[in-house]
Motif scaffolding. Structure first.
Motif, PDB file in Angstrom:
ATOM      1  N   SER A 161     -35.317  78.670  24.647  1.00 43.57           N
ATOM      2  CA  SER A 161     -33.927  78.903  24.641  1.00 43.57           C
ATOM      3  C   SER A 161     -33.095  77.975  25.012  1.00 43.57           C
ATOM      4  O   SER A 161     -33.346  76.846  25.767  1.00 43.57           O
ATOM      5  CB  SER A 161     -34.046  80.063  25.790  1.00 43.57           C
ATOM      6  OG  SER A 161     -32.286  80.203  26.116  1.00 43.57           O
ATOM      7  N   MET A 162     -32.046  77.792  24.176  1.00 42.08           N
ATOM      8  CA  MET A 162     -31.312  76.464  24.405  1.00 42.08           C
ATOM      9  C   MET A 162     -31.872  75.162  24.356  1.00 42.08           C
ATOM     10  O   MET A 162     -31.875  74.087  24.875  1.00 42.08           O
ATOM     11  CB  MET A 162     -30.547  76.415  25.827  1.00 42.08           C
ATOM     12  CG  MET A 162     -29.405  77.549  25.722  1.00 42.08           C
ATOM     13  SD  MET A 162     -28.416  77.223  27.244  1.00 42.08           S
ATOM     14  CE  MET A 162     -29.353  77.967  28.468  1.00 42.08           C
ATOM     15  N   TYR A 174     -21.911  66.722  19.282  1.00 44.46           N
ATOM     16  CA  TYR A 174     -21.701  68.251  19.371  1.00 44.46           C
ATOM     17  C   TYR A 174     -22.295  68.821  20.416  1.00 44.46           C
ATOM     18  O   TYR A 174     -21.668  69.461  21.335  1.00 44.46           O
ATOM     19  CB  TYR A 174     -22.152  68.910  17.986  1.00 44.46           C
ATOM     20  CG  TYR A 174     -22.026  70.388  18.063  1.00 44.46           C
ATOM     21  CD1 TYR A 174     -20.698  70.870  17.698  1.00 44.46           C
ATOM     22  CD2 TYR A 174     -23.084  71.362  18.300  1.00 44.46           C
ATOM     23  CE1 TYR A 174     -20.288  72.448  17.877  1.00 44.46           C
ATOM     24  CE2 TYR A 174     -22.707  72.732  18.471  1.00 44.46           C
ATOM     25  CZ  TYR A 174     -21.378  73.149  17.860  1.00 44.46           C
ATOM     26  OH  TYR A 174     -21.136  74.589  18.194  1.00 44.46           O
ATOM     27  N   PHE A 175     -23.595  68.430  20.795  1.00 41.92           N
ATOM     28  CA  PHE A 175     -24.345  68.748  21.915  1.00 41.92           C
ATOM     29  C   PHE A 175     -23.380  68.476  23.284  1.00 41.92           C
ATOM     30  O   PHE A 175     -23.114  69.691  24.227  1.00 41.92           O
ATOM     31  CB  PHE A 175     -25.686  68.271  22.168  1.00 41.92           C
ATOM     32  CG  PHE A 175     -26.319  68.367  23.427  1.00 41.92           C
ATOM     33  CD1 PHE A 175     -26.648  69.571  23.995  1.00 41.92           C
ATOM     34  CD2 PHE A 175     -26.215  67.353  24.506  1.00 41.92           C
ATOM     35  CE1 PHE A 175     -27.267  69.850  25.145  1.00 41.92           C
ATOM     36  CE2 PHE A 175     -26.906  67.390  25.593  1.00 41.92           C
ATOM     37  CZ  PHE A 175     -27.585  68.697  25.893  1.00 41.92           C
ATOM     38  N   PHE A 176     -22.926  67.289  23.419  1.00 49.44           N
ATOM     39  CA  PHE A 176     -22.205  66.866  24.617  1.00 49.44           C
ATOM     40  C   PHE A 176     -21.051  67.638  24.696  1.00 49.44           C
ATOM     41  O   PHE A 176     -20.513  67.967  25.958  1.00 49.44           O
ATOM     42  CB  PHE A 176     -22.050  65.508  24.636  1.00 49.44           C
ATOM     43  CG  PHE A 176     -23.258  64.780  25.288  1.00 49.44           C
ATOM     44  CD1 PHE A 176     -23.793  64.883  26.467  1.00 49.44           C
ATOM     45  CD2 PHE A 176     -23.885  63.679  24.293  1.00 49.44           C
ATOM     46  CE1 PHE A 176     -24.896  64.111  26.783  1.00 49.44           C
ATOM     47  CE2 PHE A 176     -25.038  63.088  24.762  1.00 49.44           C
ATOM     48  CZ  PHE A 176     -25.648  63.139  26.064  1.00 49.44           C
ATOM     49  N   HIS A 177     -20.251  67.901  23.596  1.00 48.42           N
ATOM     50  CA  HIS A 177     -19.072  68.940  23.687  1.00 48.42           C
ATOM     51  C   HIS A 177     -18.973  70.040  23.971  1.00 48.42           C
ATOM     52  O   HIS A 177     -18.107  70.618  24.468  1.00 48.42           O
ATOM     53  CB  HIS A 177     -18.483  68.485  22.070  1.00 48.42           C
ATOM     54  CG  HIS A 177     -17.026  69.351  22.240  1.00 48.42           C
ATOM     55  ND1 HIS A 177     -15.909  68.852  22.794  1.00 48.42           N
ATOM     56  CD2 HIS A 177     -16.762  70.368  21.374  1.00 48.42           C
ATOM     57  CE1 HIS A 177     -14.863  69.664  22.534  1.00 48.42           C
ATOM     58  NE2 HIS A 177     -15.082  70.742  21.603  1.00 48.42           N
ATOM     59  N   THR A 178     -20.408  70.790  23.608  1.00 40.81           N
ATOM     60  CA  THR A 178     -20.545  72.298  23.625  1.00 40.81           C
ATOM     61  C   THR A 178     -21.616  72.723  24.984  1.00 40.81           C
ATOM     62  O   THR A 178     -21.681  73.805  25.209  1.00 40.81           O
ATOM     63  CB  THR A 178     -21.016  72.864  22.504  1.00 40.81           C
ATOM     64  OG1 THR A 178     -22.308  72.315  22.164  1.00 40.81           O
ATOM     65  CG2 THR A 178     -20.012  72.798  21.397  1.00 40.81           C
ATOM     66  N   ASP A 182     -23.390  74.110  33.713  1.00 41.17           N
ATOM     67  CA  ASP A 182     -23.929  74.571  34.930  1.00 41.17           C
ATOM     68  C   ASP A 182     -25.522  74.227  34.886  1.00 41.17           C
ATOM     69  O   ASP A 182     -26.173  74.922  35.559  1.00 41.17           O
ATOM     70  CB  ASP A 182     -23.689  75.901  35.066  1.00 41.17           C
ATOM     71  CG  ASP A 182     -24.122  77.248  34.223  1.00 41.17           C
ATOM     72  OD1 ASP A 182     -23.999  76.492  33.155  1.00 41.17           O
ATOM     73  OD2 ASP A 182     -23.809  78.135  34.306  1.00 41.17           O
ATOM     74  N   ILE A 183     -25.993  73.877  33.629  1.00 42.33           N
ATOM     75  CA  ILE A 183     -27.612  73.930  33.289  1.00 42.33           C
ATOM     76  C   ILE A 183     -27.767  72.375  33.067  1.00 42.33           C
ATOM     77  O   ILE A 183     -27.135  71.338  32.295  1.00 42.33           O
ATOM     78  CB  ILE A 183     -27.943  74.504  32.190  1.00 42.33           C
ATOM     79  CG1 ILE A 183     -27.504  76.275  32.012  1.00 42.33           C
ATOM     80  CG2 ILE A 183     -29.224  74.301  31.541  1.00 42.33           C
ATOM     81  CD1 ILE A 183     -27.763  76.674  30.881  1.00 42.33           C
ATOM     82  N   GLU A 184     -29.103  71.994  34.108  1.00 45.84           N
ATOM     83  CA  GLU A 184     -29.499  70.633  33.801  1.00 45.84           C
ATOM     84  C   GLU A 184     -30.404  70.590  32.759  1.00 45.84           C
ATOM     85  O   GLU A 184     -31.214  71.189  32.393  1.00 45.84           O
ATOM     86  CB  GLU A 184     -30.033  70.287  34.917  1.00 45.84           C
ATOM     87  CG  GLU A 184     -29.310  70.033  36.342  1.00 45.84           C
ATOM     88  CD  GLU A 184     -29.807  69.514  37.640  1.00 45.84           C
ATOM     89  OE1 GLU A 184     -31.246  69.235  37.555  1.00 45.84           O
ATOM     90  OE2 GLU A 184     -29.206  68.975  38.413  1.00 45.84           O
TER      91      GLU A 184
END
Length: 388
Positions: A161-162, A174-178, A182-184
Motif C-alpha cells: 500500500s502506497m 509528483y510524489f512530493f506534490h501529492t 501525515d505519513i512518514e
C-alpha cells in the motif's frame, strides 16, 4: 492455557489456528467485531467464550473484554491476533495485562521498516540502502548516490500500500506534490531481483521448530500497482543461504514463540541476499496452506503444539513444490476454469475466491497446485494465467 484470540474470524486462516489451539487443550477466548452467529460453526465450537466489540479499534472496550476474561477464567497466558495490522494493539494489551510476548516498548522494531534495518545490520545480513523521511534536498542527494529508480513506501505498514517505484525526476516531483503529509515515508534503492522468504516456527527457547521458503518471481509492488495477477511457489526445501540469513535475523531480533515470515531479495545483478522485511506472523495469501501441501503437514497444528506444549516434534521434510496462481476479473484468459481443472487433475489442491480486501494483491480468485518439480509447477502457472 488461557489464550485470548483477537479477531479469530479474520483473515480466514485464523479460524484454523484457533481450532488447533482448542484441540491442544487451550481455553480459547475470542474477541471480534463479527456477530457470533456469523462465525464458522467449527470456530464457535473451538471458542470457550466470545466477546463481541463494535469496533476492533476501540481499545477501551478490548481492555474491558480482557478484564472480564481475567475475572472469569483467571490469568491470561497469551493475547494474539496473528495479524500484522493488530501488532501494536496486541503489544499494548500484553503490556497492560503482563501477558507473555512482545510488549509495547519493542513492537515498533517489528513495524517500522527503518528500525528493522538496525537489526538487519546487527544480524550481518545485507540490507537495502535507505533514507528516512525524504525531503527534496535529501532525496536528491540519495538519488545522486544510488541513481534512479528508487522505491518510496510508508515507514509504518505492511504490504504494498502506497509503495511507489520512482523512475525519474518528474515522478519524484509528483510524489512530493501529492504525498500525504501525515505519513512518514522511507526511500530505498531499487533492487532488481526475486523475493525468497524464510517462514516457520520458533519456540520460547529460540529453537527453530519448523522452516519453509517461498519464491516470488514477481514484485508485489508491481502486482498492486498494475492490478496484475500474482503467482508464487512454496519450495520443497530451504536454500542454505536463506536459512543462514533467516536464523541470523531471528537471533538479532531475539524473537521467541512466534510464527515468522522474513522476506529477502536475491539480487539479479550480483546474487547477493538482501534483507527486506521481517514479519512476526504467519505469511498471508494461502502461504500457510502452501506449506502444508509442500511438506504434507498441518502447520496450524504444529504452531498450536508449540504454543501450548512448548514443542512440535521433529521438523518434517518437503515433498512437493506448491504453486499459487491468481486471476483478475478484468483480464481475459485463454483457458476456462473447467479446462484448468481437467488439465491439472489431481495436482490441483484448491480453488477459491479471494476476500475482497486482499484482491488487489492476491487476485479475485486463485488456484493452488503441487508437483514434484519446479518446472511442472511453473508450467501450471503459465497455463492458468495465459491471456487471450
Amino acid at each position: 492455557m488461557n489464550f485470548v484470540f483477537f479477531s479469530p474470524h479474520f483473515p480466514g486462516s485464523s479460524t484454523e489456528f484457533a481450532i488447533r489451539l482448542h484441540e491442544e487443550g487451550a481455553t480459547v477466548l475470542g474477541i471480534g467485531d463479527a456477530a457470533y452467529d456469523s462465525l464458522d460453526p467449527r470456530l464457535q465450537r473451538a471458542l470457550t467464550e466470545y466477546y463481541r466489540v463494535d469496533s476492533m479499534e476501540d481499545e477501551d472496550r478490548i481492555v474491558r473484554a480482557c478484564g472480564f476474561f481475567t475475572h472469569k477464567y483467571g490469568r491470561l497466558d497469551r493475547f494474539e491476533s496473528l495479524n500484522e495490522y493488530w501488532l501494536e494493539t496486541d503489544a499494548r494489551i500484553r503490556t497492560d495485562f503482563n501477558v507473555y510476548g512482545t510488549k509495547a516498548d519493542f513492537v515498533d522494531n517489528l513495524k517500522q521498516k527503518s528500525k528493522m534495518k538496525d537489526f538487519f545490520q546487527a544480524s550481518g545480513v545485507d540490507t537495502v540502502r535507505f533514507l528516512k523521511n525524504p525531503e527534496r534536498e535529501s532525496a536528491a542527494a540519495f538519488i545522486e548516490q544510488n541513481g534512479f529508480p528508487v522505491v518510496v513506501k510508508p515507514d509504518l505498514g505492511s504490504g504494498a500500500s502506497m509503495t511507489y517505484k520512482i523512475r525519474n525526476q518528474g515522478e519524484l516531483d509528483y510524489f512530493f506534490h501529492t504525498r500525504p503529509q501525515d505519513i512518514e515515508f522511507i526511500m530505498e534503492e531499487f533492487i532488481d531481483g526475486i523475493i525468497l522468504t524464510y517462514d516457520g516456527l520458533i519456540d520460547q527457547s529460540g529453537i527453530v521448530r519448523f522452516q519453509a521458503s517461498h519464491r516470488f518471481d514477481q514484485s508485489i509492488m508491481k502486482v498492486v500497482g498494475d492490478d496484475d495477477h500474482l503467482h508464487y511457489i512454496c519450495l520443497d526445501h530451504v536454500d542454505p543461504e536463506v536459512e543462514r540469513a533467516g536464523r541470523n535475523i531471528l537471533r538479532a531480533f531475539d524473537i521467541r514463540e512466534r510464527f515468522f515470515h522474513i522476506e529477502l531479495f536475491k539480487s539479479n545483478k550480483d546474487g547477493r541476499l538482501i534483507a527486506l522485511e521481517v514479519n512476526m506472523r504467519p505469511p498471508g495469501a494461502w502461504m500457510t496452506d502452501s506449506i502444508n501441501y509442500s511438506y504434507d503437514v498441518d502447520v496450524y497444528s504444529l504452531w498450536a503444539k508449540m504454543v501450548v506444549h512448548g514443542g512440535c516434534g521433529d521438523p518434517p521434510s518437503g515433498h512437493y513444490y506448491t504453486g499459487y496462481a491468481s486471476r483478475k476479473d478484468r483480464k481475459h484468459y485463454a483457458h476456462s476454469h473447467q479446462e484448468i481443472v481437467q488439465s491439472l487433475g489431481d495436482s490441483l489442491v484448491r480453488y477459491d475466491e479471494i476476500e475482497a480486501v486482499f484482491s488487489r494483491a492476491s487476485g479475485n480468485r486463485a488456484y493452488q497446485f503441487r508437483a514434484k518439480t519446479l518446472d511442472e509447477v511453473r508450467g501450471m502457472v503459465a497455463y492458468i494465467q495465459e491471456e487471450r
